[in-house]
Design an enzyme around this catalytic site. Structure first.
Site, PDB file in Angstrom:
ATOM      1  N   GLY A 113    -120.031 -56.441  20.133  1.00 32.00           N
ATOM      2  CA  GLY A 113    -120.714 -57.797  19.878  1.00 32.00           C
ATOM      3  C   GLY A 113    -119.864 -58.851  19.962  1.00 32.00           C
ATOM      4  O   GLY A 113    -120.136 -59.935  20.629  1.00 32.00           O
ATOM      5  N   SER A 118    -127.445 -46.590  23.133  1.00 31.16           N
ATOM      6  CA  SER A 118    -126.052 -45.773  23.378  1.00 31.16           C
ATOM      7  C   SER A 118    -126.365 -44.503  24.358  1.00 31.16           C
ATOM      8  O   SER A 118    -127.682 -43.980  24.366  1.00 31.16           O
ATOM      9  CB  SER A 118    -125.697 -45.065  22.075  1.00 31.16           C
ATOM     10  N   TYR A 138    -127.702 -40.018  14.871  1.00 31.51           N
ATOM     11  CA  TYR A 138    -127.343 -41.150  15.579  1.00 31.51           C
ATOM     12  C   TYR A 138    -128.102 -41.339  17.037  1.00 31.51           C
ATOM     13  O   TYR A 138    -128.557 -42.072  17.366  1.00 31.51           O
ATOM     14  CB  TYR A 138    -125.663 -41.445  16.031  1.00 31.51           C
ATOM     15  N   GLY A 196    -124.564 -58.345  14.677  1.00 32.70           N
ATOM     16  CA  GLY A 196    -123.352 -57.685  14.758  1.00 32.70           C
ATOM     17  C   GLY A 196    -122.176 -58.439  15.710  1.00 32.70           C
ATOM     18  O   GLY A 196    -121.682 -57.509  16.507  1.00 32.70           O
ATOM     19  N   LEU A 200    -128.239 -65.223  20.944  1.00 28.89           N
ATOM     20  CA  LEU A 200    -127.921 -64.909  19.396  1.00 28.89           C
ATOM     21  C   LEU A 200    -127.454 -63.321  19.555  1.00 28.89           C
ATOM     22  O   LEU A 200    -128.292 -62.511  20.129  1.00 28.89           O
ATOM     23  CB  LEU A 200    -129.468 -65.109  18.736  1.00 28.89           C
ATOM     24  N   ILE A 201    -126.421 -62.971  19.047  1.00 37.32           N
ATOM     25  CA  ILE A 201    -125.933 -61.733  18.847  1.00 37.32           C
ATOM     26  C   ILE A 201    -125.968 -60.991  17.501  1.00 37.32           C
ATOM     27  O   ILE A 201    -125.164 -61.673  16.651  1.00 37.32           O
ATOM     28  CB  ILE A 201    -124.599 -61.585  19.457  1.00 37.32           C
TER      29      ILE A 201
END
Length: 268
Positions: free
Chosen positions: A15, A130, A143, A9, A6-7
């Site tokens: 994604g 990130s 972010y 995005g 299950l991903i």
């Protein structure tokens, strides 16, 4: 037995790259999107509706996958939102939204999937963070903070779930050529802003980095390697050499020296 992945995005960007790559290699893949209506011709893999900010949609999407497949072997928390701007000029509701999507959202999805993984006595969760989450970057502070927070939560949860046969890790991409810039919230460059020149220059540089970024297939390759790893590491990084090298420098250099490097890089 085909593993069920299950991903979040999953309809675009990194994604979609991960989903297509895994589907081509025999995995049963479900990607999520906030609106299936936007992708009427999507046929790379299965799509289900889910908004990571809404726990009802999370529960519904997971129930849908379980009713069809009976299990979820791998969760890839990939849904995320970009946000840029001087922190002083970034609206509070945008800051809250960024944390809802990049931090609270992945936690909500993990909470919803963990009971099933515990029942299976097996499962793998990969949180896509990130390289920006390892350092406070100018005009990307929110972010950086939201992704850095997810790195730390992953460290904690790994230890909490280790006795249940569930493994959790992070993959931190650098700049990849995706459509993240188009969906990113960026505080407008205001004419009378004290940050106008510096922020305007930084914004142009960020867009260049994404446009000239690496191929997102590298992230997909790393994800596949992790799925095949018996005991995944706590953190993985994927990206250009200099981006990964910058993390090494942050570890070894005095804070002010590293800050000077960032200031020079962003021409501030």
């Amino acid at each position: 037995m085909r593993k069920v992945v299950l991903i979040t995005g999953g309809s675009s960007g990194i994604g979609k790259s991960i989903g297509s790559y895994l589907a081509a290699r025999g995995f049963t893949v479900y990607g999520t999107t906030r609106s299936k209506a936007k992708y009427p011709n999507f046929d790379a893999f299965n799509l289900v509706e889910l908004d990571v900010r809404n726990t009802e949609t999370i529960a519904q999407a997971i129930a849908t996958v379980l009713s069809i497949e009976g299990r979820i072997d791998v969760l890839i928390n990939n849904a995320g939102v970009g946000i840029t701007g001087p922190i002083e000029e970034t609206p509070n509701e945008e800051i809250v939204n960024a944390f809802m999507v990049n931090f609270n959202g992945p936690i909500s999805v993990m909470k919803a999937v963990l009971p099933q993984m515990r029942k299976q006595k097996a499962g793998l969760i990969i949180n896509i963070t990130s390289i920006a989450g390892y350092m406070g970057l100018p005009y990307r502070g929110i972010y950086s903070a939201s992704k850095g927070a997810l790195e730390l939560v992953t460290e904690a949860m790994r230890m909490e779930v280790k006795d249940f046969g569930v493994q959790i890790t992070t993959v931190a991409p650098g700049d990849f050529a995706t459509n993240i810039a188009s969906g990113r919230y960026h505080a407008p460059v205001l004419e009378d802003s004290a940050y106008k020149k510096a922020y305007g220059n930084s914004l142009s540089m960020m867009d260049e980095h994404v446009d000239s970024g690496e191929d997102p297939i590298q992230v997909a390759e790393k994800v596949l390697a992790i799925i095949h790893t018996k005991k995944p590491k706590v953190h993985y990084r994927v990206g250009a050499f200099m981006q990964k090298f910058s993390l090494f420098l942050k570890k070894i250099l005095p804070d002010k020296v590293y800050e000077k490097l960032l200031l020079n890089h962003y021409k501030l």
